[in-house]
Design a protein around this motif. Sequence first.
Motif, mmCIF file in Angstrom:
data_model
loop_
_atom_site.group_PDB
_atom_site.id
_atom_site.type_symbol
_atom_site.label_atom_id
_atom_site.label_comp_id
_atom_site.label_asym_id
_atom_site.label_seq_id
_atom_site.Cartn_x
_atom_site.Cartn_y
_atom_site.Cartn_z
ATOM 1 N N MET A 114 0.856 -1.178 0.000
ATOM 2 C CA MET A 114 0.000 0.000 0.000
ATOM 3 C C MET A 114 0.895 1.231 0.000
ATOM 4 N N GLU A 115 1.528 1.517 -1.104
ATOM 5 C CA GLU A 115 2.482 2.606 -1.199
ATOM 6 C C GLU A 115 1.765 3.926 -1.443
ATOM 7 N N ALA A 116 2.089 4.933 -0.627
ATOM 8 C CA ALA A 116 1.516 6.257 -0.811
ATOM 9 C C ALA A 116 2.208 6.952 -1.971
ATOM 10 N N VAL A 117 1.508 7.786 -2.680
ATOM 11 C CA VAL A 117 2.095 8.540 -3.768
ATOM 12 C C VAL A 117 1.837 10.015 -3.540
ATOM 13 N N ALA A 118 2.715 10.849 -4.074
ATOM 14 C CA ALA A 118 2.570 12.285 -3.884
ATOM 15 C C ALA A 118 1.377 12.793 -4.663
ATOM 16 N N ASP B 123 -9.482 6.766 -2.147
ATOM 17 C CA ASP B 123 -8.285 7.567 -1.917
ATOM 18 C C ASP B 123 -8.448 8.432 -0.681
ATOM 19 N N CYS B 124 -7.316 8.643 0.007
ATOM 20 C CA CYS B 124 -7.237 9.568 1.136
ATOM 21 C C CYS B 124 -6.132 10.576 0.843
ATOM 22 N N ILE C 223 -5.845 5.004 9.194
ATOM 23 C CA ILE C 223 -5.626 4.454 7.854
ATOM 24 C C ILE C 223 -4.242 4.813 7.351
ATOM 25 N N GLU C 224 -3.818 6.049 7.579
ATOM 26 C CA GLU C 224 -2.487 6.466 7.139
ATOM 27 C C GLU C 224 -1.399 5.674 7.851
ATOM 28 N N GLY D 19 -9.201 1.412 11.356
ATOM 29 C CA GLY D 19 -9.440 2.392 10.306
ATOM 30 C C GLY D 19 -10.703 2.096 9.524
ATOM 31 N N GLU D 20 -10.926 0.819 9.203
ATOM 32 C CA GLU D 20 -12.119 0.424 8.460
ATOM 33 C C GLU D 20 -13.384 0.766 9.241
#
Length: 287
Positions: A1-5, A33-34, A147-148, A156-157
């Motif tokens: 679950m990689e975050a992207v900018a 999306d968050c 979640i983050e 989180g869910e």
Amino acid sequence: MEAVAQVERFGLEPLVAGERAKLFPAARFDGLDCLAATFRRHAYAPHRHESYVLGTIEAGCETFRVRGARYYARPGLITFVNPLETHDGEPYGPGYSYRMTYPEIGLMREVAASLSGREAGGTPFFPEPLVEDAEGAALFAAAHRAIEAGEDLLAGEEMLLRFYAHCLAHHADLAVRPVGAEAGPVQRAREVFEARYDEDLSLADLGRLTGLPRHHLIRAFRRETGLTPHAYLVDVRVRRARERLRRGEKPGDVAAATGFSDQPHLTRAFKARFGVTPGAFRAAHAG
């Protein structure tokens, strides 16, 4: 679950000093999306989303225009943009920090059906783009941060579903039906927690096992036990941890064996329920 900018995801202009933008998916919610961001100068061009836009300001003030009117979002308020509503956004004053989610129509219909008891309801609509709701804003912030962090996926869910339900019940003019007795399905969920407390269970998993939609399960579980499913699971894990600590097992090993993400996660949950740390409890029963 990689975050992207956010600059990569939405094609924004490069951020200036003091700005940040992080977009990350919400585990357990397909395609949701968050966004967590701080903007000093960045301004959104008028645009639309096929999803809803729901979130809160953490600090500062954002001004945005939607439905021909201008609004000023500050902490303690919740922002609502319905699907396909044209809106913009920019800092008011020195800037702002905020957290947002972009739930799809299907997800909001799912939660609305749980609240109203009507599976064939229409698309929920939020009539006010900005409302004062400190309780809802606090719940959202806790859900978004969980979640983050990715430490406790069930937390989180569950909190995010509860937030969306809170918004629908209080701000979407939705008729909410009281939840009925669901003793059998809730007992089945409790048995699953007691037997599989060390697993990474989801509300979707429990829904398939009990036959209840996941948000309906939250409401029914709370009605029958006084606790949400996540709170009940944490209680089970802490009880199992206490048994192991009493036998002299090390806190780090106990955390791994009872479903906690790490020893600090166990420590927070254990101290919240027993007033002492796992290490202190183990030491008190040594020898």
